[in-house]
Scaffold this active site. Structure first.
Site, mmCIF file in Angstrom:
data_model
loop_
_atom_site.group_PDB
_atom_site.id
_atom_site.type_symbol
_atom_site.label_atom_id
_atom_site.label_comp_id
_atom_site.label_asym_id
_atom_site.label_seq_id
_atom_site.Cartn_x
_atom_site.Cartn_y
_atom_site.Cartn_z
ATOM 1 N N GLU A 1 -1.256 -15.872 -11.157
ATOM 2 C CA GLU A 1 -0.200 -15.054 -11.746
ATOM 3 C C GLU A 1 1.190 -15.535 -11.343
ATOM 4 O O GLU A 1 2.184 -14.876 -11.628
ATOM 5 C CB GLU A 1 -0.395 -13.598 -11.339
ATOM 6 C CG GLU A 1 -1.683 -13.007 -11.873
ATOM 7 C CD GLU A 1 -1.857 -11.534 -11.523
ATOM 8 O OE1 GLU A 1 -0.839 -10.838 -11.312
ATOM 9 O OE2 GLU A 1 -3.012 -11.082 -11.478
ATOM 10 N N CYS B 1 -6.366 -4.769 -7.707
ATOM 11 C CA CYS B 1 -6.182 -4.485 -6.283
ATOM 12 C C CYS B 1 -5.677 -5.701 -5.520
ATOM 13 O O CYS B 1 -5.108 -5.573 -4.439
ATOM 14 C CB CYS B 1 -7.463 -3.937 -5.664
ATOM 15 S SG CYS B 1 -8.923 -4.947 -5.935
ATOM 16 N N HIS B 2 -5.843 -6.891 -6.090
ATOM 17 C CA HIS B 2 -5.338 -8.106 -5.439
ATOM 18 C C HIS B 2 -3.818 -8.136 -5.409
ATOM 19 O O HIS B 2 -3.233 -8.888 -4.642
ATOM 20 C CB HIS B 2 -5.892 -9.363 -6.139
ATOM 21 C CG HIS B 2 -5.467 -9.508 -7.565
ATOM 22 N ND1 HIS B 2 -6.099 -8.848 -8.603
ATOM 23 C CD2 HIS B 2 -4.463 -10.230 -8.131
ATOM 24 C CE1 HIS B 2 -5.511 -9.159 -9.745
ATOM 25 N NE2 HIS B 2 -4.509 -10.002 -9.485
ATOM 26 N N TYR C 1 0.840 -1.196 0.000
ATOM 27 C CA TYR C 1 0.000 0.000 0.000
ATOM 28 C C TYR C 1 0.874 1.243 0.000
ATOM 29 O O TYR C 1 0.576 2.227 -0.677
ATOM 30 C CB TYR C 1 -0.948 -0.005 1.209
ATOM 31 C CG TYR C 1 -1.999 -1.085 1.115
ATOM 32 C CD1 TYR C 1 -3.114 -0.924 0.311
ATOM 33 C CD2 TYR C 1 -1.854 -2.275 1.809
ATOM 34 C CE1 TYR C 1 -4.071 -1.930 0.197
ATOM 35 C CE2 TYR C 1 -2.794 -3.289 1.719
ATOM 36 C CZ TYR C 1 -3.897 -3.107 0.910
ATOM 37 O OH TYR C 1 -4.836 -4.094 0.801
#
Length: 188
Positions: free
Chosen positions: A173, A146-147, A115
């Site tokens: 991913e 956002c993950h 963040y």
């Protein structure tokens, strides 16, 4: 004199990819939201009241094909490293939220940031908590990834769709080294 509200047409279509249903929502301008199964395929009433108080819904798979969203989501859930940057977006949120969400678009497939790093990347290094809150309101999960944002302690910290889904998306991913020590109540 009474002002009439312009009715906004909102298109929707549900895809089953990644072994779950995702409901896509769009205006004529672009994708506005993606709902998880947990959202039960509906848009939040408060969000609609703010951004589209006068609206009508239309089921239409074609607009999502036209935007390229269907093919890209299918490719993504088949494990292909793709970018969603070609999909037209019609983001409904505050200017700050939109700034954070567009910052998410810059996180490449297979990468993670904290963040704090996201806050720095959008030029708001002191706004880590506000960035986390905006991240939690992201209307386009997966498309605006956002993950891929984790806590500074290297854990998942939270996800509106649940930590299990966040782990599944990251694993898709190739990211398997992030612990799930976060708490579900943190919806960053």
């Amino acid at each position: 004199m009474t002002q009439t509200l312009k009715t906004i047409e909102i298109f929707h279509h549900t895809l089953n990819v990644g072994n779950r249903d995702w409901t896509l929502w769009a205006s004529k301008k672009g994708l506005i939201r993606i709902s998880y199964q947990e959202d039960q395929g509906v848009l939040p009433a408060s969000w609609l009241k703010t951004y589209a108080p006068s609206h009508q819904f239309s089921e239409d798979a074609g607009i999502f094909d036209q935007f390229g969203a269907t093919k890209l989501l299918e490719s993504y859930f088949n494990g292909e490293p793709i970018s969603f940057n070609s999909i037209p977006l019609d983001l409904w949120g505050t200017p700050f939220q939109q700034e954070v969400w567009m910052g998410l678009a810059g996180i490449p497939h297979g990468a993670i940031v904290t963040y704090k790093e996201l806050a720095v990347s959008i030029g708001r290094p002191q706004a880590v908590r506000a960035v986390g809150a905006a991240n939690g309101q992201n209307p386009l999960p997966v498309v605006l990834p956002c993950h891929r944002v984790i806590g500074t302690n290297g854990t998942l910290t939270g996800y509106r769709g649940g930590l299990k889904l966040k782990q599944e998306l990251l694993k898709l991913e190739g990211i398997t080294n992030v612990g799930a020590a976060g708490h579900e109540r943190f919806a960053f």
